[in-house]
Design an enzyme around this catalytic site. Structure first.
Site, mmCIF file in Angstrom:
data_model
loop_
_atom_site.group_PDB
_atom_site.id
_atom_site.type_symbol
_atom_site.label_atom_id
_atom_site.label_comp_id
_atom_site.label_asym_id
_atom_site.label_seq_id
_atom_site.Cartn_x
_atom_site.Cartn_y
_atom_site.Cartn_z
ATOM 1 N N SER A 255 -10.753 -5.932 -29.925
ATOM 2 C CA SER A 255 -10.325 -5.292 -31.135
ATOM 3 C C SER A 255 -11.715 -3.952 -30.564
ATOM 4 C CB SER A 255 -10.445 -6.577 -32.525
ATOM 5 O OG SER A 255 -11.940 -6.239 -32.748
ATOM 6 N N LYS A 256 -11.290 -3.924 -32.036
ATOM 7 C CA LYS A 256 -11.614 -2.715 -32.124
ATOM 8 C C LYS A 256 -13.601 -2.729 -32.265
ATOM 9 C CE LYS A 256 -11.238 1.816 -35.113
ATOM 10 N NZ LYS A 256 -10.806 2.852 -35.670
ATOM 11 N N ARG A 257 -13.487 -3.737 -33.021
ATOM 12 C CA ARG A 257 -15.255 -4.181 -32.989
ATOM 13 C C ARG A 257 -15.680 -4.495 -31.303
ATOM 14 N NH1 ARG A 257 -16.191 -9.996 -32.413
ATOM 15 N NH2 ARG A 257 -13.556 -10.793 -32.800
#
Ligand code: GLU
Length: 484
Positions: A255-257
């Site tokens: 994911s983005k993180r």
């Protein structure tokens, strides 16, 4: 698989954010499959979620897809005979089909409110029953429906799901069996009149004559609802190929993180599109001979859906960087200069003219994995590069100071511009005169000129800096000598 009909595939992003590497991989697989099969790739924008979809996101998706070199034949920007290619422009089709379904008894209006539905779902879960719709509005009389409408109770349209088992063969996952009981009567049109994903996607794949659906594994369970809709419209079900999940290195869902998980970010970090494509293709697919570095032509030639694997792939940024380094190394330096130049430190940009910056890029090209690495790598070209601890230690020994003193003398005795070959020859002379060889000869000079004892071709670096600068840096290093 040998399709009878010409291959037509689609990439169908929702314009609700950036192009994630998972989406990019889906686009790439579809693009390679279409080109390998002499087929057609359709770009369809799935913007039925009115609150989350934006035109900016659509534009940025298109920009990132173009940057990757994806070539679609039909789409909102290029048109085509199966358009429009934005779902928001296809509502008449959805509405008309939903009405037909209701007329034929394949679907029905439902007036249940969200809170009640939610409570029933929770109760079902508590009692270990499937949480699907309980059928409250399944058989409402025409009078009841009219009365509800009179009262302006919000209504959705639900698909009437028969109780049975649906079987299909997924190209990647093999035989799949899904029980309709698990989903219950699902919504096809929301209370705001918008179609749901499963309804719109099926009508569009059918209307656009899509023969193969290659998409992420997270949609595998949706296939059940889609097959039911295909049946209701009397359409041929396409071949499905669900691509394995992409996991982060910690094996959680990427994911983005995790950083570096969107195409835009990779571009900013100085990755080359061909390297990104090459790396992403290998997340779930492998070349028949196990080759890893594969240019577009070779990928188009060798891609086949039969070699897509089932197991999840791990997004290994180290490997991506390594691969990018391989692409940078063999790239035409002139073609990449404008892009590379953006990453040079400001001081270097200001101090050197363009032809010299091209030479700097030429010297550093082999030593960076991403173009963004140039910001650090090119700091050796700053006017007075700071010596790191290792270089300082080397430069200050008696032996090193002897080398530097002798080198200074040799360079001072010459007038011609310093060339790379000249630099090598003079340093060799210093070696002869002092009897110092190898590391002991090179490291002090490299440390003095660049601030580090490791780095790119030193003769090339020295020629770019020029005699005056080289002498200045040697003089500086001599002041650090043992006597100081
Ligand atoms: N709009 C869907 C998504 O972005 C497409 C899924 C599909 O390919 O069917 O996930």
């Amino acid at each position: 698989m040998t399709p009878e009909k010409p291959v037509r595939v689609r990439f169908a992003p929702s314009p609700t954010g950036y192009l994630h590497v998972g989406g990019a991989r889906t686009a790439i697989f579809n693009d390679l499959f279409a080109h390998n099969q002499g087929g057609v790739l359709v770009l369809r924008i799935e913007d039925t979620d009115l609150e989350r979809s934006t035109r900016e996101s659509e534009e940025s998706l298109i920009k990132e897809l173009e940057w990757l070199g994806i070539e679609w034949d039909e789409g909102p920007d290029v048109g085509g005979e199966f358009g429009p290619y934005r779902q928001s422009e296809r509502s008449t089709l959805y509405r008309k089909t939903a009405d037909e379904f209701v007329e034929k008894g394949l679907a029905y209006p439902c007036f249940c409110d969200d809170a009640t539905l939610q409570a029933k779902r929770e109760q079902a879960v508590k009692e270990s029953r499937p949480p699907g719709y309980d059928g409250t509005c399944r058989n409402l009389s025409a009078e009841k429906i009219a009365a509800n409408r009179e009262k302006k109770i919000p209504e959705v349209i639900r698909f009437r799901v028969p109780e049975e088992t649906i079987r299909f063969t997924d190209v990647v996952r093999g035989e799949i069996e899904l029980k309709t009981k698990m989903v219950g009567d699902f919504v096809i049109v929301r209370s705001n009149g918008q179609p749901t994903y499963n309804f719109a996607v099926t009508l569009d794949d059918h209307g656009m004559e899509i023969t193969h659906v290659l998409r992420g594994e997270e949609h595998l369970s949706n296939t059940l609802r889609q097959i039911l809709v295909y049946r209701a419209i009397g359409g041929d079900v396409p071949r499905f190929a669900h691509l394995p999940l992409i996991l982060a290195e910690d094996r959680s869902k990427l994911s983005k993180r995790h950083g570096g998980s969107s195409v835009g970010e990779l571009r900013e970090m100085g990755f080359l599109p061909d390297a990104v494509v090459n790396y992403l293709v290998l997340l779930g697919w492998s070349h028949p001979e196990g080759k890893e570095i594969l240019g577009r032509e070779e990928l188009v030639q060798s891609f086949s859906v039969d070699r897509i694997n089932k197991s999840a792939a791990v997004y290994d940024k180290k490997k991506l960087r390594w691969m990018n380094g391989q692409y940078i190394r063999v790239a035409d330096p002139d073609a990449l200069f404008a892009e590379a130049d953006r990453y040079l430190p400001e001081e270097v940009q200001k101090h050197y003219d363009e032809p010299t910056r091209r030479q700097i890029w030429g010297v550093l090209q082999d030593s960076v994995e991403t173009l963004a690495n140039l910001a650090t790598a090119a700091s050796i070209f700053r006017s007075l590069p700071e010596l790191n601890a290792e270089a300082r230690e080397f430069v200050t020994t008696d032996e090193s100071q002897t080398v530097l003193a002798e080198f200074e003398k040799v360079l001072q005795s010459e007038k011609d511009p310093l060339t790379a070959d000249g630099f090598k020859a003079r340093l060799k002379d210093v070696g002869k005169v002092t009897g110092i060889k190898g590391k002991q000869l090179f490291f002090p000079v490299r440390g003095a000129l660049t601030g580090s004892v490791h780095g790119p071709d030193l003769a090339g670096v020295a020629a770019i800096k020029g005699r005056t600068k080289v002498l200045e840096l040697i003089a500086r290093a001599r002041t650090l000598g043992p006597e100081s």
